[in-house]
Design an enzyme around this catalytic site. Structure first.
Site, mmCIF file in Angstrom:
data_model
loop_
_atom_site.group_PDB
_atom_site.id
_atom_site.type_symbol
_atom_site.label_atom_id
_atom_site.label_comp_id
_atom_site.label_asym_id
_atom_site.label_seq_id
_atom_site.Cartn_x
_atom_site.Cartn_y
_atom_site.Cartn_z
ATOM 1 N N GLY A 184 0.775 -1.246 0.000
ATOM 2 C CA GLY A 184 0.000 0.000 0.000
ATOM 3 C C GLY A 184 0.799 1.284 0.000
ATOM 4 O O GLY A 184 0.288 2.339 -0.389
ATOM 5 N N ASP A 228 1.725 3.107 4.796
ATOM 6 C CA ASP A 228 0.554 3.783 4.253
ATOM 7 C C ASP A 228 -0.418 4.179 5.363
ATOM 8 O O ASP A 228 -0.913 5.293 5.404
ATOM 9 C CB ASP A 228 -0.159 2.888 3.211
ATOM 10 C CG ASP A 228 -0.376 1.462 3.699
ATOM 11 O OD1 ASP A 228 -0.021 1.136 4.853
ATOM 12 O OD2 ASP A 228 -0.914 0.656 2.910
ATOM 13 N N ASP A 287 -3.176 1.159 11.791
ATOM 14 C CA ASP A 287 -4.528 0.887 12.270
ATOM 15 C C ASP A 287 -4.412 0.303 13.682
ATOM 16 O O ASP A 287 -4.198 1.039 14.633
ATOM 17 C CB ASP A 287 -5.137 -0.064 11.223
ATOM 18 C CG ASP A 287 -6.565 -0.456 11.474
ATOM 19 O OD1 ASP A 287 -7.447 0.365 11.238
ATOM 20 O OD2 ASP A 287 -6.803 -1.597 11.888
ATOM 21 N N PHE A 316 -12.660 2.284 7.076
ATOM 22 C CA PHE A 316 -11.853 1.608 6.070
ATOM 23 C C PHE A 316 -11.714 2.515 4.857
ATOM 24 O O PHE A 316 -12.704 3.025 4.331
ATOM 25 C CB PHE A 316 -12.496 0.277 5.687
ATOM 26 C CG PHE A 316 -11.599 -0.536 4.803
ATOM 27 C CD1 PHE A 316 -10.519 -1.224 5.331
ATOM 28 C CD2 PHE A 316 -11.803 -0.590 3.429
ATOM 29 C CE1 PHE A 316 -9.657 -1.946 4.517
ATOM 30 C CE2 PHE A 316 -10.955 -1.303 2.604
ATOM 31 C CZ PHE A 316 -9.874 -1.985 3.153
ATOM 32 N N VAL A 317 -10.465 2.723 4.421
ATOM 33 C CA VAL A 317 -10.213 3.634 3.299
ATOM 34 C C VAL A 317 -9.497 2.919 2.149
ATOM 35 O O VAL A 317 -8.811 1.916 2.366
ATOM 36 C CB VAL A 317 -9.383 4.864 3.751
ATOM 37 C CG1 VAL A 317 -10.162 5.737 4.718
ATOM 38 C CG2 VAL A 317 -8.052 4.447 4.386
ATOM 39 N N ASP A 337 -5.907 -0.660 -0.973
ATOM 40 C CA ASP A 337 -6.888 -1.461 -1.709
ATOM 41 C C ASP A 337 -7.979 -2.048 -0.821
ATOM 42 O O ASP A 337 -7.818 -2.176 0.392
ATOM 43 C CB ASP A 337 -6.187 -2.633 -2.409
ATOM 44 C CG ASP A 337 -5.742 -3.701 -1.420
ATOM 45 O OD1 ASP A 337 -5.023 -3.363 -0.453
ATOM 46 O OD2 ASP A 337 -6.153 -4.866 -1.577
HETATM 47 P P1 IMP Z 1 -2.501 -2.758 11.410
HETATM 48 O O1 IMP Z 1 -1.544 -3.909 11.556
HETATM 49 O O2 IMP Z 1 -3.864 -3.101 11.951
HETATM 50 O O3 IMP Z 1 -1.981 -1.460 12.005
HETATM 51 O O4 IMP Z 1 -2.769 -2.522 9.872
HETATM 52 C C1 IMP Z 1 -1.785 -2.079 9.039
HETATM 53 C C2 IMP Z 1 -1.979 -2.537 7.614
HETATM 54 O O5 IMP Z 1 -3.323 -2.967 7.338
HETATM 55 C C3 IMP Z 1 -1.742 -1.387 6.677
HETATM 56 O O6 IMP Z 1 -0.370 -1.316 6.300
HETATM 57 C C4 IMP Z 1 -2.659 -1.693 5.512
HETATM 58 O O7 IMP Z 1 -2.014 -2.559 4.604
HETATM 59 C C5 IMP Z 1 -3.820 -2.428 6.148
HETATM 60 N N1 IMP Z 1 -4.931 -1.494 6.457
HETATM 61 C C6 IMP Z 1 -5.287 -1.020 7.670
HETATM 62 N N2 IMP Z 1 -6.343 -0.202 7.584
HETATM 63 C C7 IMP Z 1 -6.651 -0.127 6.260
HETATM 64 C C8 IMP Z 1 -7.642 0.609 5.523
HETATM 65 O O8 IMP Z 1 -8.474 1.383 6.058
HETATM 66 N N3 IMP Z 1 -7.635 0.427 4.169
HETATM 67 C C9 IMP Z 1 -6.742 -0.397 3.523
HETATM 68 N N4 IMP Z 1 -5.808 -1.090 4.187
HETATM 69 C C10 IMP Z 1 -5.751 -0.954 5.545
#
Ligand code: IMP
Length: 177
Positions: free
Chosen positions: A45, A100, A103, A152-153, A159
């Protein structure tokens, strides 16, 4: 409004606003210029963000790529798989990670553990987007392009099941879609 697979997304962050926050971030990074920093891009991303940020940096820097995956569809699986590992030698280097979006922070935790084992001089994290209300970890994030609500974006490299990456602006999932 756009439809990707079965879900509807609405415009959220314009291409102009994205570029403004990247320019601001790049100017803050100017403090790193004497370190010849090594940037690590977290695929997939982050590739738009990395390319645009790199064009705005006013100093030399190295770049390499890792590929991690934690998301399936619109949800985090809670597990992070390392699909492409780090090849570069970062021992004693100033390292800046380009994400990118942060979350839950599960991916970030994995990144810290992979990189700390290679003994860099320092690790800094830069993320284009940050969802503070979803973040579950106590980890430093040094540069944040924009904080967003827990939605969610897609777009600008991000994607939904491989659709939406080519959009030049960011869209968010429409309620109840
Ligand atoms: P985390 O491990 O939950 O912090 O998520 C990180 C990864 O999840 C990011 O690098 C993205 O690849 C994916 N991700 C998290 N939120 C979104 C979203 O809203 N849209 C698309 N991909 C997301």
């Amino acid at each position: 409004m756009i439809k990707l697979h079965n879900k509807i997304f609405e415009p959220y962050i314009s291409a102009e606003e994205i570029q403004k926050s990247i320019a601001k971030m790049a100017s803050k990074m100017y403090d790193l210029k004497n370190d010849f920093p090594h940037f690590i891009v977290v695929l997939n991303g982050s590739f738009f963000f990395a390319a645009d940020l790199f064009k705005q940096l006013d100093f030399d820097a190295e770049i390499s790529f890792i590929k991690l995956q934690s998301y399936e569809g619109t949800n985090s699986t809670g597990k992070v798989n390392e699909l492409i590992g780090l090849q570069a030698n970062i021992t004693n280097r100033m390292v800046v990670v380009l994400e990118d979006i942060v979350d839950t922070g599960i991916t970030l935790e994995k990144i810290y553990s992979i990189l700390e084992s290679k003994k860099p001089k320092q690790i800094q994290i830069a993320t284009l987007l940050f969802k503070p209300s979803a973040f579950q970890k106590n980890l430093d994030i040094h540069y944040i392009g924009k904080e967003i609500t827990n939605e969610f974006v897609v777009g600008y490299g991000l994607d939904y099941k491989e659709l939406g990456r080519t959009l030049p602006q960011i869209y968010k999932l429409k309620n109840n879609s």
